[in-house]
Scaffold this motif. Structure first.
Motif, PDB file in Angstrom:
ATOM      1  N   VAL A 161       1.082  -1.298  -0.151  1.00 59.52           N
ATOM      2  CA  VAL A 161       0.103   0.093   0.112  1.00 59.52           C
ATOM      3  C   VAL A 161       0.789   1.730  -0.115  1.00 59.52           C
ATOM      4  N   PHE A 162       2.203   1.808   0.681  1.00 62.58           N
ATOM      5  CA  PHE A 162       3.071   2.724   1.089  1.00 62.58           C
ATOM      6  C   PHE A 162       3.615   2.781   0.509  1.00 62.58           C
ATOM      7  N   PRO A 163       4.448   2.313  -0.854  1.00 62.73           N
ATOM      8  CA  PRO A 163       4.492   2.059  -1.531  1.00 62.73           C
ATOM      9  C   PRO A 163       4.089   3.139  -3.035  1.00 62.73           C
ATOM     10  N   ILE A 164       2.674   2.396  -3.516  1.00 54.13           N
ATOM     11  CA  ILE A 164       2.194   2.809  -4.286  1.00 54.13           C
ATOM     12  C   ILE A 164       1.693   3.980  -3.378  1.00 54.13           C
ATOM     13  N   TYR A 165       0.671   4.654  -2.600  1.00 53.53           N
ATOM     14  CA  TYR A 165       0.127   5.201  -1.871  1.00 53.53           C
ATOM     15  C   TYR A 165       1.481   7.256  -1.931  1.00 53.53           C
ATOM     16  N   VAL A 166       2.788   6.480  -1.753  1.00 49.10           N
ATOM     17  CA  VAL A 166       3.415   7.888  -2.017  1.00 49.10           C
ATOM     18  C   VAL A 166       3.654   8.165  -3.784  1.00 49.10           C
ATOM     19  N   SER A 167       3.468   7.018  -4.635  1.00 51.30           N
ATOM     20  CA  SER A 167       3.467   7.150  -6.192  1.00 51.30           C
ATOM     21  C   SER A 167       1.912   8.184  -6.522  1.00 51.30           C
ATOM     22  N   LEU A 168       1.130   7.598  -5.672  1.00 49.03           N
ATOM     23  CA  LEU A 168      -0.046   8.234  -6.671  1.00 49.03           C
ATOM     24  C   LEU A 168      -0.525   9.858  -5.673  1.00 49.03           C
ATOM     25  N   PRO A 196      -0.223   4.481 -15.274  1.00 45.10           N
ATOM     26  CA  PRO A 196       1.674   4.961 -15.990  1.00 45.10           C
ATOM     27  C   PRO A 196       2.522   5.533 -14.986  1.00 45.10           C
ATOM     28  N   LEU A 197       1.796   6.458 -14.103  1.00 46.34           N
ATOM     29  CA  LEU A 197       2.646   7.529 -13.056  1.00 46.34           C
ATOM     30  C   LEU A 197       2.670   6.447 -11.835  1.00 46.34           C
ATOM     31  N   SER A 198       1.816   5.506 -11.225  1.00 46.20           N
ATOM     32  CA  SER A 198       1.897   5.235  -9.856  1.00 46.20           C
ATOM     33  C   SER A 198       3.201   3.924 -10.155  1.00 46.20           C
ATOM     34  N   VAL A 199       3.820   3.459 -11.755  1.00 45.03           N
ATOM     35  CA  VAL A 199       3.859   2.385 -12.021  1.00 45.03           C
ATOM     36  C   VAL A 199       5.317   2.261 -11.711  1.00 45.03           C
ATOM     37  N   PRO A 200       6.350   3.396 -10.736  1.00 40.55           N
ATOM     38  CA  PRO A 200       7.150   2.592  -9.673  1.00 40.55           C
ATOM     39  C   PRO A 200       6.651   1.973  -8.302  1.00 40.55           C
ATOM     40  N   GLY A 201       6.005   3.061  -7.728  1.00 37.78           N
ATOM     41  CA  GLY A 201       4.835   2.022  -6.788  1.00 37.78           C
ATOM     42  C   GLY A 201       5.111   0.674  -6.508  1.00 37.78           C
ATOM     43  N   ILE A 202       4.501   0.493  -7.454  1.00 39.26           N
ATOM     44  CA  ILE A 202       4.313  -0.656  -7.685  1.00 39.26           C
ATOM     45  C   ILE A 202       5.362  -1.790  -8.094  1.00 39.26           C
ATOM     46  N   MET A 207       8.550  -5.943  -5.346  1.00 35.63           N
ATOM     47  CA  MET A 207       9.753  -6.418  -5.248  1.00 35.63           C
ATOM     48  C   MET A 207      10.047  -6.700  -3.688  1.00 35.63           C
ATOM     49  N   LEU A 208       9.218  -5.482  -2.870  1.00 42.80           N
ATOM     50  CA  LEU A 208       9.274  -5.963  -1.581  1.00 42.80           C
ATOM     51  C   LEU A 208       8.790  -7.274  -1.385  1.00 42.80           C
ATOM     52  N   ILE A 209       7.508  -7.562  -1.764  1.00 40.11           N
ATOM     53  CA  ILE A 209       6.376  -8.395  -1.664  1.00 40.11           C
ATOM     54  C   ILE A 209       7.593  -9.951  -1.325  1.00 40.11           C
ATOM     55  N   PHE A 210       7.887  -9.654  -3.530  1.00 39.91           N
ATOM     56  CA  PHE A 210       8.087 -11.357  -3.486  1.00 39.91           C
ATOM     57  C   PHE A 210       9.030 -11.854  -3.345  1.00 39.91           C
ATOM     58  N   ILE A 211      10.488 -10.928  -2.787  1.00 41.47           N
ATOM     59  CA  ILE A 211      11.647 -11.098  -1.828  1.00 41.47           C
ATOM     60  C   ILE A 211      11.275 -11.870  -0.987  1.00 41.47           C
ATOM     61  N   LEU A 212      10.530 -11.122  -0.136  1.00 44.10           N
ATOM     62  CA  LEU A 212      10.200 -11.892   1.494  1.00 44.10           C
ATOM     63  C   LEU A 212       9.652 -12.637   1.229  1.00 44.10           C
ATOM     64  N   LEU A 213       8.401 -12.920   0.502  1.00 43.19           N
ATOM     65  CA  LEU A 213       7.436 -14.586   0.379  1.00 43.19           C
ATOM     66  C   LEU A 213       8.351 -15.544  -0.219  1.00 43.19           C
ATOM     67  N   ARG A 268      15.440  -5.170 -14.827  1.00 46.54           N
ATOM     68  CA  ARG A 268      15.889  -4.576 -16.823  1.00 46.54           C
ATOM     69  C   ARG A 268      14.094  -4.363 -17.895  1.00 46.54           C
ATOM     70  N   LEU A 269      13.090  -5.501 -17.082  1.00 43.69           N
ATOM     71  CA  LEU A 269      11.636  -5.006 -17.824  1.00 43.69           C
ATOM     72  C   LEU A 269      11.061  -3.728 -16.942  1.00 43.69           C
ATOM     73  N   MET A 270      11.380  -3.199 -16.177  1.00 46.84           N
ATOM     74  CA  MET A 270      10.766  -2.264 -14.988  1.00 46.84           C
ATOM     75  C   MET A 270      11.264  -0.570 -15.504  1.00 46.84           C
ATOM     76  N   MET A 271      12.773  -0.910 -16.385  1.00 48.51           N
ATOM     77  CA  MET A 271      13.481  -0.489 -16.519  1.00 48.51           C
ATOM     78  C   MET A 271      13.423   0.043 -17.835  1.00 48.51           C
ATOM     79  N   ARG A 272      13.343  -0.872 -18.866  1.00 50.93           N
ATOM     80  CA  ARG A 272      12.792  -0.595 -20.465  1.00 50.93           C
ATOM     81  C   ARG A 272      11.788  -0.430 -20.619  1.00 50.93           C
TER      82      ARG A 272
END
Length: 283
Positions: A161-168, A196-202, A207-213, A268-272
């Motif tokens: 929630v919080f990374p997306i909230y910061v972007s929005l 599109p403008l909220s993609v960085p937060g997404i 990334m945070l959740i996937f790595i922890l899971l 790489r996909l995100m940077m592209r």
């Protein structure tokens, strides 16, 4: 030259911490993965690939992790995005702080206690009993992949929630008004401006959740009941119960390798995608 050496001196504490706390343990795990199990358990020095050749024996743990970790991340995203959008765009500014505190309040309690609460909710006397009373018949939720996914979404929701909230929150509301003035319907404004403008937060939240899971242990152990287990559960079994440190190290090293490949491809996909968005904005 003086500035160069000053920068090196400033970086030395962080570099030493990184080497001692991250690189060195990984090297130890890699070295152990080529060893053998001792007669009484533990580790015996050797150089063999037998532990890696035996990885298919833990195929179920790898499969559950590689399937449920992405699904849990996606489910958390689907729940978190509308909530973050409401908090950032629609919520009353006077109530926004209180609502944000309500999102983070569960983190003030141990995840062990929160997971035990879900054991009661999903157990025979909880939600299944209510569904049976309504007329859905006998419903079993505990010790299923669905129970694990519910625990994952609940346990890790604030991290999405919080990374997306910061972007929005940084979203210029005038862009939404301009899109509406140009005749775009709300759904097109969302797809072409807000999303599109909220993609960085997404990207950050996923990334945070996937790595922890990928290393999750507690939620599958409690809500999966030994029938739905992740690689983390396999590692606990290998190191603490079977005391097969060599095989456990091979499983851990394989998990780290899978995570490195996945995260690299994802970045790489995100940077592209970010580069394409920049090109579009320049046009």
């Amino acid at each position: 030259m003086e500035r160069k050496w000053a920068n090196r001196l400033l970086l030395m504490p962080a570099t030493a911490w990184f080497l001692v706390m991250l690189v060195l343990p990984l090297l130890v795990v890699v070295v152990f993965s080529f060893g053998e199990r001792g007669p009484a358990g533990g580790y015996v020095p050797a150089f063999t690939f037998d532990q890696y050749l035996n990885l298919p024996a833990r195929f179920t743990a790898f499969k559950n992790t590689l399937v449920l970790a992405p699904l849990g991340t996606l489910a958390a995203l689907l729940v978190a995005y509308p909530l973050a959008y409401f908090l950032a765009v629609r919520a009353n500014p006077k109530l926004r702080t209180a609502l944000l505190v309500m999102v983070i309040v569960p983190f003030w309690t141990s995840i062990l206690i929160r997971t035990y609460a879900w054991i009661f909710i999903l157990g025979g006397r909880g939600l299944p009993q209510l569904l049976e009373y309504i007329g859905f018949g006998e419903v079993r939720l505990m010790n299923t992949p669905l129970a694990v996914l519910i625990g994952i979404v609940y346990g890790y929701l604030p991290l999405m929630v919080f990374p997306i909230y910061v972007s929005l929150e940084k979203l210029d509301k005038r862009l939404l008004e301009a899109s509406g003035d140009l005749g775009a319907p709300p759904w097109r404004t969302f797809l072409q401006v807000t999303l599109p403008l909220s993609v960085p937060g997404i990207a950050t939240g996923c990334m945070l959740i996937f790595i922890l899971l990928m290393g999750e242990f507690l939620i599958p152990a409690l809500l999966g009941g030994g029938k739905v287990f992740f690689i983390g559960n396999a590692l606990v079994d290998l190191f603490l119960q079977s005391r097969n440190w060599a095989y456990g190290s091979a499983v851990a090293a394989s998990l780290v390798g899978i995570m490195l490949i996945t995260v690299t491809l994802y970045m790489r996909l995100m940077m592209r995608g970010a580069g394409q968005r920049d090109d579009i904005s320049l046009l």
